[in-house]
Design an enzyme around this catalytic site. Structure first.
Site, PDB file in Angstrom:
ATOM      1  N   SER A   1      41.218  36.147  26.200  1.00 28.51           N
ATOM      2  CA  SER A   1      41.144  37.568  25.879  1.00 28.51           C
ATOM      3  C   SER A   1      41.735  37.829  24.487  1.00 28.51           C
ATOM      4  CB  SER A   1      41.857  38.376  26.970  1.00 28.51           C
ATOM      5  OG  SER A   1      41.565  39.745  26.870  1.00 28.51           O
TER       6      SER A   1
ATOM      7  N   ASP B   1      31.895  40.824  32.711  1.00 29.92           N
ATOM      8  CA  ASP B   1      33.173  41.227  32.130  1.00 29.92           C
ATOM      9  C   ASP B   1      33.047  42.660  31.608  1.00 29.92           C
ATOM     10  OD1 ASP B   1      35.537  41.552  30.691  1.00 29.92           O
ATOM     11  OD2 ASP B   1      35.495  39.517  29.877  1.00 29.92           O
TER      12      ASP B   1
ATOM     13  N   HIS C   1      36.481  39.427  34.031  1.00 28.46           N
ATOM     14  CA  HIS C   1      37.191  39.098  32.787  1.00 28.46           C
ATOM     15  C   HIS C   1      38.010  37.811  32.871  1.00 28.46           C
ATOM     16  CE1 HIS C   1      39.085  39.493  28.969  1.00 28.46           C
ATOM     17  NE2 HIS C   1      40.282  39.721  29.476  1.00 28.46           N
TER      18      HIS C   1
END
Length: 268
Positions: free
Chosen positions: A110, A215, A245
């Site tokens: 991320s 996601d 995610h």
């Protein structure tokens, strides 16, 4: 697979003490993994990943970024990500000093994927390979909130993390996770860093891009567009149907880590 508890390690970073972890494999290590975690979370959420990596022979290093988890600094306040990359380099240098003959693989998730991409642009000589998991690349819609007079409440919806309900529940109950709003300087720093990564050229080491197709937190299309600017020639990329995610915490996480380890062994 047995779980190996980490040892605490610390480093003095740009905003104060950085609290980290080192996981050692049961036998002599054959490679080093350095993990960069995502926005608002902390490295304690990566115990399962560390277990998989150590069982494969890796010694694993990670720390909570400044303003995250147990590290010092105002919560989730990052005015410039370049010092955060400097902090990460201190950790990589420690890993290298303690394991001078072993290759280092950087794994970023991320926001940590954005950090890992920028780190690889700046320090390609320090790592043998890079893994990007659901990385914030290209553009990220929340950065537009910085232009509003007042930033609205922006808690992360735990259902966007994984199809595994326990993951979202644990996230909500985790006191080391930031559950508050975005801070304007952090949003602006994110936008600037995304521009810097896009302009920074193709990554100089073998790199793989992995993303959940469903996601909603870091949508796949902008990330893929950003990846296309920095991907090494012929670099592998894989999207997982139905995955949200946190692909390292998804229902198909064994498949994801299998893919990570196959890539690693191809390049160390």
């Amino acid at each position: 697979m047995s779980s190996i508890p980490p040892e605490d390690i610390d480093t003095t970073g740009h905003a104060g003490l950085l609290i980290g972890s080192r996981w050692s494999p049961p036998a002599d290590p054959t490679w080093v993994a350095v993990i960069a975690h995502g926005y608002g979370e902390h490295i304690g959420r990566y115990q399962w990943v560390a277990d998989r990596l150590t069982s494969d022979g890796a010694v694993v290093y990670a720390h909570d970024h400044a303003g995250h988890g147990r590290s010092e600094g105002e919560s989730v306040l990052i005015e410039d990500f370049e010092p955060v990359i400097d902090d990460l380099h201190l950790l990589v240098e420690r890993a290298q000093a303690e394991n001078p003959t072993l290759p280092v693989v950087l794994i970023g998730h991320s926001m940590g994927g954005m950090i890992a991409a920028r780190y690889t642009q700046r320090h390609a000589d320090a790592v043998a390979a890079t893994v990007l998991s659901g990385p914030v690349l290209g553009s990220w819609e929340p950065t537009a909130l910085a232009d509003l007079d007042e930033i609205p409440p922006t808690p992360i919806d735990p259902t966007t993390l994984s199809r595994e309900e326990d993951i979202g529940r644990a996230y909500q109950e985790d006191e080391l996770v930031w559950h508050g709003d975005f801070k304007r300087p952090t949003l602006r720093a994110l936008a600037t860093t995304l521009e810097n990564v896009t302009a920074g050229g193709r990554l100089g080491v073998p790199t793989i891009w992995l993303h959940g197709q469903d996601d909603q937190l870091v949508p796949i299309d902008p990330s893929r567009a950003g990846w296309e600017h920095i991907a090494p020639e012929g670099a592998p990329a894989k999207a997982y149907p139905g995955a949200r995610h946190e692909i390292f915490n998804e229902t198909n996480r064994e498949e994801v880590l299998d893919d990570v380890l196959a890539f690693v062994h191809e390049h160390i």
